[in-house]
Design a protein around this motif. Structure first.
Motif, PDB file in Angstrom:
ATOM      1  N   ALA A 290      -3.189  31.979  67.615  1.00 46.51           N
ATOM      2  CA  ALA A 290      -4.651  32.070  67.535  1.00 46.51           C
ATOM      3  C   ALA A 290      -5.308  31.227  68.622  1.00 46.51           C
ATOM      4  O   ALA A 290      -6.256  31.677  69.279  1.00 46.51           O
ATOM      5  CB  ALA A 290      -5.132  31.636  66.153  1.00 46.51           C
ATOM      6  N   ARG A 291      -4.807  30.017  68.825  1.00 49.13           N
ATOM      7  CA  ARG A 291      -5.370  29.151  69.867  1.00 49.13           C
ATOM      8  C   ARG A 291      -5.173  29.759  71.252  1.00 49.13           C
ATOM      9  O   ARG A 291      -6.081  29.764  72.075  1.00 49.13           O
ATOM     10  CB  ARG A 291      -4.731  27.767  69.809  1.00 49.13           C
ATOM     11  N   LYS A 292      -3.965  30.268  71.501  1.00 54.37           N
ATOM     12  CA  LYS A 292      -3.646  30.858  72.804  1.00 54.37           C
ATOM     13  C   LYS A 292      -4.534  32.069  73.069  1.00 54.37           C
ATOM     14  O   LYS A 292      -5.180  32.179  74.119  1.00 54.37           O
ATOM     15  CB  LYS A 292      -2.166  31.257  72.837  1.00 54.37           C
ATOM     16  N   VAL A 293      -4.594  32.986  72.104  1.00 57.51           N
ATOM     17  CA  VAL A 293      -5.407  34.195  72.249  1.00 57.51           C
ATOM     18  C   VAL A 293      -6.884  33.822  72.361  1.00 57.51           C
ATOM     19  O   VAL A 293      -7.613  34.376  73.186  1.00 57.51           O
ATOM     20  CB  VAL A 293      -5.159  35.171  71.069  1.00 57.51           C
ATOM     21  N   GLY A 294      -7.336  32.884  71.524  1.00 60.58           N
ATOM     22  CA  GLY A 294      -8.736  32.459  71.560  1.00 60.58           C
ATOM     23  C   GLY A 294      -9.140  31.951  72.929  1.00 60.58           C
ATOM     24  O   GLY A 294     -10.190  32.328  73.465  1.00 60.58           O
TER      25      GLY A 294
ATOM     26  N   TYR B 124      -7.150  38.941  64.783  1.00 61.04           N
ATOM     27  CA  TYR B 124      -6.218  38.451  63.772  1.00 61.04           C
ATOM     28  C   TYR B 124      -4.839  38.220  64.381  1.00 61.04           C
ATOM     29  O   TYR B 124      -4.287  39.091  65.040  1.00 61.04           O
ATOM     30  CB  TYR B 124      -6.140  39.451  62.614  1.00 61.04           C
ATOM     31  N   THR B 125      -4.302  37.006  64.145  1.00 63.26           N
ATOM     32  CA  THR B 125      -2.979  36.630  64.638  1.00 63.26           C
ATOM     33  C   THR B 125      -2.146  36.122  63.474  1.00 63.26           C
ATOM     34  O   THR B 125      -2.668  35.868  62.398  1.00 63.26           O
ATOM     35  CB  THR B 125      -3.083  35.535  65.722  1.00 63.26           C
ATOM     36  N   LYS B 126      -0.851  35.929  63.733  1.00 65.22           N
ATOM     37  CA  LYS B 126       0.050  35.499  62.664  1.00 65.22           C
ATOM     38  C   LYS B 126       0.188  33.990  62.550  1.00 65.22           C
ATOM     39  O   LYS B 126       0.645  33.491  61.540  1.00 65.22           O
ATOM     40  CB  LYS B 126       1.424  36.129  62.867  1.00 65.22           C
ATOM     41  N   SER B 127      -0.188  33.252  63.593  1.00 68.53           N
ATOM     42  CA  SER B 127      -0.003  31.807  63.539  1.00 68.53           C
ATOM     43  C   SER B 127      -1.174  31.079  64.195  1.00 68.53           C
ATOM     44  O   SER B 127      -1.918  31.657  64.978  1.00 68.53           O
ATOM     45  CB  SER B 127       1.294  31.412  64.255  1.00 68.53           C
ATOM     46  N   LYS B 128      -1.294  29.784  63.879  1.00 69.55           N
ATOM     47  CA  LYS B 128      -2.327  28.958  64.503  1.00 69.55           C
ATOM     48  C   LYS B 128      -2.100  28.863  66.006  1.00 69.55           C
ATOM     49  O   LYS B 128      -3.037  28.919  66.786  1.00 69.55           O
ATOM     50  CB  LYS B 128      -2.310  27.550  63.910  1.00 69.55           C
ATOM     51  N   LYS B 129      -0.838  28.711  66.384  1.00 70.01           N
ATOM     52  CA  LYS B 129      -0.495  28.579  67.805  1.00 70.01           C
ATOM     53  C   LYS B 129      -0.927  29.826  68.573  1.00 70.01           C
ATOM     54  O   LYS B 129      -1.549  29.736  69.630  1.00 70.01           O
ATOM     55  CB  LYS B 129       1.012  28.356  67.947  1.00 70.01           C
TER      56      LYS B 129
END
Length: 87
Positions: free
Chosen positions: A32-36, A25-30
């Motif tokens: 989320a993409r980076k972590v993903g 779980y992340t706070k932003s789409k940006k």
């Protein structure tokens, strides 16, 4: 998968894992993409695990299913966010 837990904890990420299923779980789409992308490479290169592209992805944490349980968003006045199991 213990190494994955340690990597996620080292990065101070919020996550849920059971066996080989997990959600981060992340706070932003940006973010989320980076972590993903980073975790995908970690699983592939460091742990040499195959990734199921059909099950994997970046999604909003609403109306999703994990381990046979479906979750839907719940909203309450004055409460930020929230999920409950779909009955």
């Amino acid at each position: 998968m213990d190494l994955l837990d340690k990597e996620l904890e080292r990065r101070n990420l919020k996550y849920v894992r059971y066996a080989d299923d997990f959600s981060i779980y992340t706070k932003s789409k940006k973010e989320a993409r980076k972590v993903g992308n980073e975790i995908y490479l970690f699983l592939k290169e460091k742990l040499r695990l195959p990734i199921n592209r059909e099950k994997s992805g970046i999604r909003r944490p609403s109306n999703f299913e994990m381990l046979g349980h479906a979750f839907v968003p719940t909203y309450q006045k004055g409460v930020k966010g929230g999920l409950s199991e779909k009955k």
